[in-house]
Design an enzyme around this catalytic site. Structure first.
Site, PDB file in Angstrom:
ATOM      1  N   VAL A  70     -34.094  -1.817  -5.121  1.00  0.00           N
ATOM      2  CA  VAL A  70     -35.530  -1.795  -5.447  1.00  0.00           C
ATOM      3  C   VAL A  70     -36.143  -3.187  -5.468  1.00  0.00           C
ATOM      4  CG1 VAL A  70     -35.594   0.347  -6.752  1.00  0.00           C
ATOM      5  CG2 VAL A  70     -34.981  -1.765  -7.927  1.00  0.00           C
ATOM      6  N   LYS A 163     -15.229  12.676  -2.896  1.00  0.00           N
ATOM      7  CA  LYS A 163     -15.124  13.987  -3.548  1.00  0.00           C
ATOM      8  C   LYS A 163     -14.037  14.834  -2.877  1.00  0.00           C
ATOM      9  CE  LYS A 163     -16.767  17.135  -6.406  1.00  0.00           C
ATOM     10  NZ  LYS A 163     -16.422  16.971  -7.843  1.00  0.00           N
ATOM     11  N   HIS A 274     -29.308  14.679   7.571  1.00  0.00           N
ATOM     12  CA  HIS A 274     -30.530  13.889   7.749  1.00  0.00           C
ATOM     13  C   HIS A 274     -31.316  13.920   6.438  1.00  0.00           C
ATOM     14  CE1 HIS A 274     -30.746  13.747  12.307  1.00  0.00           C
ATOM     15  NE2 HIS A 274     -29.755  14.603  12.107  1.00  0.00           N
ATOM     16  N   GLU A 348     -31.554  18.656   6.198  1.00  0.00           N
ATOM     17  CA  GLU A 348     -32.539  17.630   5.853  1.00  0.00           C
ATOM     18  C   GLU A 348     -32.503  17.572   4.337  1.00  0.00           C
ATOM     19  OE1 GLU A 348     -34.355  15.669   7.757  1.00  0.00           O
ATOM     20  OE2 GLU A 348     -34.348  16.633   9.742  1.00  0.00           O
TER      21      GLU A 348
HETATM   22 ZN    ZN Z   1     -33.123  12.444  10.947  1.00  0.00          ZN
END
Ligand code: ZN
Length: 387
Positions: A70, A163, A274, A348
């Site tokens: 950040v 994991k 994505h 996504e």
């Molecule tokens: Zn993408």
């Protein structure tokens, strides 16, 4: 003397904070007391949460500072405005280090395999998880970071890698999956783009390839696969964000994966991660035509989305790529599907647009944890329906 005093100001803060994804280590060259003073100002500011890893000494005027993701932009601006010289020493390297460390911690299960290199000659590594020696067992391909600005996919992949390794032998589901199949995980499918997002332009999507006579850099590596190449939802303009490249597999990053998968010859599942939009999709992207296995894929995807939502209520839309998001030719999962890998899915990940590509760090683990439930559901189905 002045030099020594300022050193104290920096040393006092060297208490190792853990490094997270997107954080970077800056090496700053402090050439005189004045520059040390400027640097102390920066380090002492509560706003940036910096951590000095290595303070300057009488032998070296190089200072290593961990910069949380950040704070990257403001810190860079400050350093530039003050004329301080710096370079980024740890960026993408951290991911390769983590891959090594997983392979080292679980030597009987995980190994790091080099599958090729990028346009700018970065090595491309996959982590292979397997319980049997040799042989071409049925396999799952997990792909992430093909679009470089989609950092959450890379972070989720790396979290998933650890994991898989640490739950093997404890969680009966992943244990039984690995008794039957190998998993190959490529966390950074577009390493040049990824480094570019860390150092130059956070929102870079494409590769960094350069072609003669082209005004613009980069190809969309998810329009470059040999699946209705250069069809709908891709551009022949090299400056476009969805430029498909001069020919199918022109991008060495794509070609490396294609060669590896074809050479292996026994992949049953291909999942591409994505962000963002919270969608779980299956072929096709290049046509509205229904894929022969659409009904089964839809059922599996809905079960996976349900499992994913069970953790913290994150809802995903499910459907074929073309009608769920937009037409896209030359995509990885369409290529996989057309080449006999039936269980082909695109995730996504979070969110739906509030933060978009700039998903805050505190959502990394929750995203990875819920996605894991979806991934496991898909892999269980593959395990029980090998063909
Ligand atoms: Zn993408």
């Amino acid at each position: 003397m002045k030099w020594i005093l300022f050193l104290g100001a920096l040393i006092g803060l060297s208490c190792g904070r853990e490094k997270f994804f997107g954080d970077q280590v800056f090496r700053i060259n402090v050439r005189n007391g004045d520059e040390i003073s400027k640097l102390s100002q920066l380090v002492n500011s509560d706003n940036f949460k910096l951590d000095v890893w290595k303070a300057p000494s009488t032998f070296s005027r190089l200072v290593d500072v961990l910069v949380p993701s950040v704070s990257l932009q403001p810190v860079k601006s400050f350093l530039k405005s003050q004329g301080l010289e710096y370079s980024v020493t740890i960026g993408d390297l951290q991911i390769y280090h983590e891959m090594d460390s997983i392979a080292g911690d679980f030597p009987d299960l995980a190994s790091r395999v080099k599958i090729g290199h990028s346009f700018e000659n970065r090595s491309m590594y996959v982590l292979k998880f397997g319980t049997a020696e040799g042989g071409r067992r049925p396999a799952v391909w997990l792909n992430a970071g093909i679009h470089s600005r989609e950092w959450i996919s890379v972070a989720t992949a790396i979290w998933t890698a650890r994991k898989i390794a640490s739950d093997y032998g404890k969680d009966p589901t992943i244990t039984s999956i690995l008794e039957k199949m190998d998993i190959f995980l490529l966390p950074v499918a577009n390493p040049d783009g990824y480094v570019y997002t860390q150092s130059q332009n956070r929102l870079w999507r494409k590769t960094r390839s350069i072609y003669p006579r082209s005004r613009c850099v980069g190809t969309d590596p998810n329009r470059n696969w040999n699946a209705s190449f250069a069809g709908e939802g891709a551009s022949d303009n090299p400056c476009s964000e969805i430029y498909h490249g001069p020919h199918a597999n022109s991008e060495v990053e794509v070609k490396s994966v294609v060669d590896f998968i074809q050479e292996h010859g026994n992949f049953k599942c291909f999942i591409d991660l994505h962000s963002y939009s919270q969608l779980l999709m299956y072929p096709y992207g290049y046509t509205v035509k229904k894929a022969p296995d659409a009904d089964e894929l839809d059922k599996v995807a809905r079960r996976a989305a349900k499992a994913l939502a069970s953790l913290s209520g994150t809802t995903y839309q499910v459907g074929p790529t073309c009608t769920t998001v937009y037409p896209a030719s030359g995509s990885s999962v369409d290529w996989a599907y057309d080449n006999g890998i039936k269980y082909a899915f695109t995730f996504e990940l979070r969110d739906t647009g509030h933060y978009g590509f700039l998903l805050p760090a505190n959502q990394i683990i929750p995203t990875a944890e819920e996605t894991w439930l979806g991934l496991k559901t898909i892999m269980e189905h593959v395990r029980d329906n090998l063909y």
